[in-house]
Design a protein around this motif. Structure first.
Motif, mmCIF file in Angstrom:
data_model
loop_
_atom_site.group_PDB
_atom_site.id
_atom_site.type_symbol
_atom_site.label_atom_id
_atom_site.label_comp_id
_atom_site.label_asym_id
_atom_site.label_seq_id
_atom_site.Cartn_x
_atom_site.Cartn_y
_atom_site.Cartn_z
ATOM 1 N N MET A 8 0.857 -1.161 0.000
ATOM 2 C CA MET A 8 0.000 0.000 0.000
ATOM 3 C C MET A 8 0.909 1.232 0.000
ATOM 4 O O MET A 8 1.866 1.298 0.759
ATOM 5 C CB MET A 8 -0.888 -0.028 1.249
ATOM 6 C CG MET A 8 -1.916 1.060 1.281
ATOM 7 S SD MET A 8 -3.003 1.097 2.740
ATOM 8 C CE MET A 8 -3.429 -0.579 3.032
ATOM 9 N N THR A 9 0.574 2.208 -0.816
ATOM 10 C CA THR A 9 1.411 3.406 -0.884
ATOM 11 C C THR A 9 1.169 4.304 0.330
ATOM 12 O O THR A 9 0.155 4.185 1.029
ATOM 13 C CB THR A 9 1.107 4.229 -2.144
ATOM 14 O OG1 THR A 9 -0.196 4.802 -2.035
ATOM 15 C CG2 THR A 9 1.225 3.389 -3.406
ATOM 16 N N ALA A 51 -4.804 8.465 3.109
ATOM 17 C CA ALA A 51 -6.230 8.612 2.802
ATOM 18 C C ALA A 51 -7.077 7.710 3.701
ATOM 19 O O ALA A 51 -8.103 8.148 4.246
ATOM 20 C CB ALA A 51 -6.485 8.285 1.328
ATOM 21 N N ILE A 52 -6.657 6.478 3.894
ATOM 22 C CA ILE A 52 -7.395 5.544 4.750
ATOM 23 C C ILE A 52 -7.412 6.055 6.188
ATOM 24 O O ILE A 52 -8.442 6.020 6.869
ATOM 25 C CB ILE A 52 -6.789 4.121 4.680
ATOM 26 C CG1 ILE A 52 -6.936 3.552 3.267
ATOM 27 C CG2 ILE A 52 -7.411 3.201 5.709
ATOM 28 C CD1 ILE A 52 -8.356 3.413 2.765
#
Length: 75
Positions: free
Chosen positions: A1-2, A8-9
């Protein structure tokens, strides 16, 4: 995951549950995962029908009215 995606999450995770579900649903649609069809209430169905009639009659808002509406909700 970047890192950006993690950011954002993390930001979305601070929102109320209903907003988290809304954003999750949008993300899933963007990546091609089908979501259940939303069932409208009778009031929502009536509002939608009226809106469709307004569009058919050409009763549309101006670009300036739309910009003002978006500005209101963007904060």
């Amino acid at each position: 995951m970047t890192r950006l995606f993690e950011q954002a999450i993390a930001a979305v995770s601070t929102l109320p549950d209903a907003k988290q579900d809304e954003y999750a649903s949008v993300l899933l649609r963007l990546v091609g995962v089908d979501q259940a069809t939303i069932q409208l209430t009778p009031d929502e169905d009536a509002d939608l029908a009226e809106a469709e009639l307004e569009v058919a009659r050409g009763e549309l808002v101006s670009d300036d009215e739309m910009k003002a509406l978006w500005a209101k909700y963007r904060g």
